[in-house]
Motif scaffolding. Sequence first.
Motif, PDB file in Angstrom:
ATOM      1  N   ASP A  10       8.202 -22.635  -4.757  1.00 13.17           N
ATOM      2  CA  ASP A  10       9.955 -22.111  -4.434  1.00 13.17           C
ATOM      3  C   ASP A  10       9.866 -20.296  -4.586  1.00 13.17           C
ATOM      4  OD1 ASP A  10      11.108 -24.067  -4.937  1.00 13.17           O
ATOM      5  OD2 ASP A  10      11.291 -24.617  -6.424  1.00 13.17           O
ATOM      6  N   ALA A  11       8.837 -19.790  -5.241  1.00  7.10           N
ATOM      7  CA  ALA A  11       8.922 -18.454  -5.174  1.00  7.10           C
ATOM      8  C   ALA A  11       8.557 -18.240  -3.930  1.00  7.10           C
ATOM      9  CB  ALA A  11       8.168 -18.086  -6.219  1.00  7.10           C
ATOM     10  N   TRP A  12       7.243 -19.153  -3.345  1.00  7.63           N
ATOM     11  CA  TRP A  12       6.217 -18.356  -2.271  1.00  7.63           C
ATOM     12  C   TRP A  12       7.445 -18.409  -1.753  1.00  7.63           C
ATOM     13  CZ3 TRP A  12       2.596 -15.512  -2.570  1.00  7.63           C
ATOM     14  CH2 TRP A  12       1.382 -15.331  -2.774  1.00  7.63           C
ATOM     15  N   ILE A  13       8.385 -19.137  -1.016  1.00 11.25           N
ATOM     16  CA  ILE A  13       9.164 -19.505   0.489  1.00 11.25           C
ATOM     17  C   ILE A  13      10.433 -18.620   0.497  1.00 11.25           C
ATOM     18  CG2 ILE A  13      10.987 -21.158   1.182  1.00 11.25           C
ATOM     19  CD1 ILE A  13       9.255 -23.867   0.014  1.00 11.25           C
ATOM     20  N   ALA A  14      10.654 -17.670  -1.320  1.00  6.27           N
ATOM     21  CA  ALA A  14      11.438 -16.728  -1.436  1.00  6.27           C
ATOM     22  C   ALA A  14      10.817 -15.358  -0.485  1.00  6.27           C
ATOM     23  CB  ALA A  14      12.471 -16.533  -2.992  1.00  6.27           C
ATOM     24  N   LEU A  15       9.274 -15.277  -1.329  1.00  4.92           N
ATOM     25  CA  LEU A  15       8.892 -14.179  -0.668  1.00  4.92           C
ATOM     26  C   LEU A  15       8.465 -14.292   0.931  1.00  4.92           C
ATOM     27  CD1 LEU A  15       8.316 -11.672  -1.018  1.00  4.92           C
ATOM     28  CD2 LEU A  15       5.890 -13.067  -1.585  1.00  4.92           C
ATOM     29  N   LEU A  16       7.851 -15.879   1.467  1.00  7.07           N
ATOM     30  CA  LEU A  16       7.660 -15.782   2.550  1.00  7.07           C
ATOM     31  C   LEU A  16       8.413 -16.276   4.080  1.00  7.07           C
ATOM     32  CD1 LEU A  16       3.808 -15.943   2.037  1.00  7.07           C
ATOM     33  CD2 LEU A  16       5.463 -13.965   2.407  1.00  7.07           C
ATOM     34  N   PRO A  23       1.194  -1.520  -0.355  1.00  3.98           N
ATOM     35  CA  PRO A  23      -0.010  -0.567  -0.014  1.00  3.98           C
ATOM     36  C   PRO A  23       0.794   1.401  -0.518  1.00  3.98           C
ATOM     37  CG  PRO A  23      -1.201  -1.491   1.372  1.00  3.98           C
ATOM     38  CD  PRO A  23       0.784  -1.861   1.659  1.00  3.98           C
ATOM     39  N   ASP A  24       2.200   0.560   0.174  1.00  6.91           N
ATOM     40  CA  ASP A  24       2.527   2.422   0.758  1.00  6.91           C
ATOM     41  C   ASP A  24       3.770   2.842  -0.650  1.00  6.91           C
ATOM     42  OD1 ASP A  24       4.986   0.670   0.692  1.00  6.91           O
ATOM     43  OD2 ASP A  24       5.560   1.066   2.768  1.00  6.91           O
ATOM     44  N   GLY A  25       3.139   1.436  -1.560  1.00  7.78           N
ATOM     45  CA  GLY A  25       3.982   1.374  -2.764  1.00  7.78           C
ATOM     46  C   GLY A  25       5.642   1.038  -3.161  1.00  7.78           C
ATOM     47  N   ALA A  26       5.521   0.774  -2.020  1.00  8.08           N
ATOM     48  CA  ALA A  26       7.211  -0.894  -2.485  1.00  8.08           C
ATOM     49  C   ALA A  26       6.378  -1.615  -3.000  1.00  8.08           C
ATOM     50  CB  ALA A  26       7.205  -1.018  -0.843  1.00  8.08           C
ATOM     51  N   LEU A  27       7.192  -2.631  -3.261  1.00  3.57           N
ATOM     52  CA  LEU A  27       7.614  -3.438  -4.767  1.00  3.57           C
ATOM     53  C   LEU A  27       9.159  -4.707  -4.173  1.00  3.57           C
ATOM     54  CD1 LEU A  27       6.552  -4.766  -7.468  1.00  3.57           C
ATOM     55  CD2 LEU A  27       8.529  -3.732  -8.343  1.00  3.57           C
ATOM     56  N   ALA A  28       8.092  -5.308  -4.454  1.00  4.58           N
ATOM     57  CA  ALA A  28       9.269  -6.915  -3.124  1.00  4.58           C
ATOM     58  C   ALA A  28       9.025  -7.752  -4.698  1.00  4.58           C
ATOM     59  CB  ALA A  28       8.956  -7.649  -2.129  1.00  4.58           C
ATOM     60  N   SER A  29       9.759  -8.331  -5.243  1.00  8.75           N
ATOM     61  CA  SER A  29      10.047  -9.454  -6.141  1.00  8.75           C
ATOM     62  C   SER A  29      10.824 -10.224  -6.032  1.00  8.75           C
ATOM     63  CB  SER A  29      10.007  -8.361  -7.620  1.00  8.75           C
ATOM     64  OG  SER A  29      10.130  -9.232  -8.541  1.00  8.75           O
ATOM     65  N   VAL A  30      10.527 -11.045  -6.594  1.00  8.48           N
ATOM     66  CA  VAL A  30      11.425 -12.949  -5.747  1.00  8.48           C
ATOM     67  C   VAL A  30      10.848 -13.796  -7.065  1.00  8.48           C
ATOM     68  CG1 VAL A  30      11.215 -12.036  -3.429  1.00  8.48           C
ATOM     69  CG2 VAL A  30       9.182 -14.097  -4.204  1.00  8.48           C
ATOM     70  N   GLN A  31      12.074 -15.024  -7.325  1.00 11.24           N
ATOM     71  CA  GLN A  31      11.956 -15.447  -8.480  1.00 11.24           C
ATOM     72  C   GLN A  31      11.681 -17.200  -7.622  1.00 11.24           C
ATOM     73  OE1 GLN A  31      14.465 -14.071 -11.891  1.00 11.24           O
ATOM     74  NE2 GLN A  31      12.620 -14.096 -12.909  1.00 11.24           N
ATOM     75  N   GLY A  32      11.085 -18.283  -8.105  1.00  7.92           N
ATOM     76  CA  GLY A  32      12.052 -19.406  -8.010  1.00  7.92           C
ATOM     77  C   GLY A  32      11.960 -20.240  -9.305  1.00  7.92           C
ATOM     78  N   ALA A  33      12.044 -21.526  -8.693  1.00  4.98           N
ATOM     79  CA  ALA A  33      11.786 -22.525 -10.022  1.00  4.98           C
ATOM     80  C   ALA A  33      10.118 -23.009  -9.969  1.00  4.98           C
ATOM     81  CB  ALA A  33      13.213 -23.625  -9.818  1.00  4.98           C
ATOM     82  N   THR A  34       9.819 -23.233  -9.193  1.00  4.75           N
ATOM     83  CA  THR A  34       8.547 -23.145  -9.020  1.00  4.75           C
ATOM     84  C   THR A  34       7.412 -22.353  -8.454  1.00  4.75           C
ATOM     85  OG1 THR A  34       8.597 -24.965  -7.176  1.00  4.75           O
ATOM     86  CG2 THR A  34       9.171 -25.903  -9.169  1.00  4.75           C
ATOM     87  N   GLU A  35       6.368 -22.199  -8.326  1.00  2.44           N
ATOM     88  CA  GLU A  35       5.649 -21.189  -7.788  1.00  2.44           C
ATOM     89  C   GLU A  35       5.640 -21.583  -6.120  1.00  2.44           C
ATOM     90  OE1 GLU A  35       0.818 -19.598  -7.066  1.00  2.44           O
ATOM     91  OE2 GLU A  35       1.112 -21.279  -8.165  1.00  2.44           O
TER      92      GLU A  35
END
Length: 72
Positions: free
Chosen positions: A47-53, A33-45
């Motif tokens: 893996d990407a969720w784990i990288a994020l959370l 909501p404050d305009g910040a952007l987080a972008s992560v990648q993983g080999a699978t969805e």
Amino acid sequence: MTLDEFRQTRPDYGIAIYAYGPGGPVTIEVHAPDGALASVQGATEEDAWIALLGAPAPPEPEPDTKEESVFD
């Protein structure tokens, strides 16, 4: 985590999940909501969720409900 679960727990956030190339990485972008952007990648969805959370907590062990018997 799924897209629906994320949206339910963080209704003020924008989110995008995509994979442009066949077999390529999955990207998750989160717009706060404050305009910040987080972008992560993983080999699978997942893996990407784990990288994020972070990795999910291991499940709680099931309680031992087995009745003792004279044969144990």
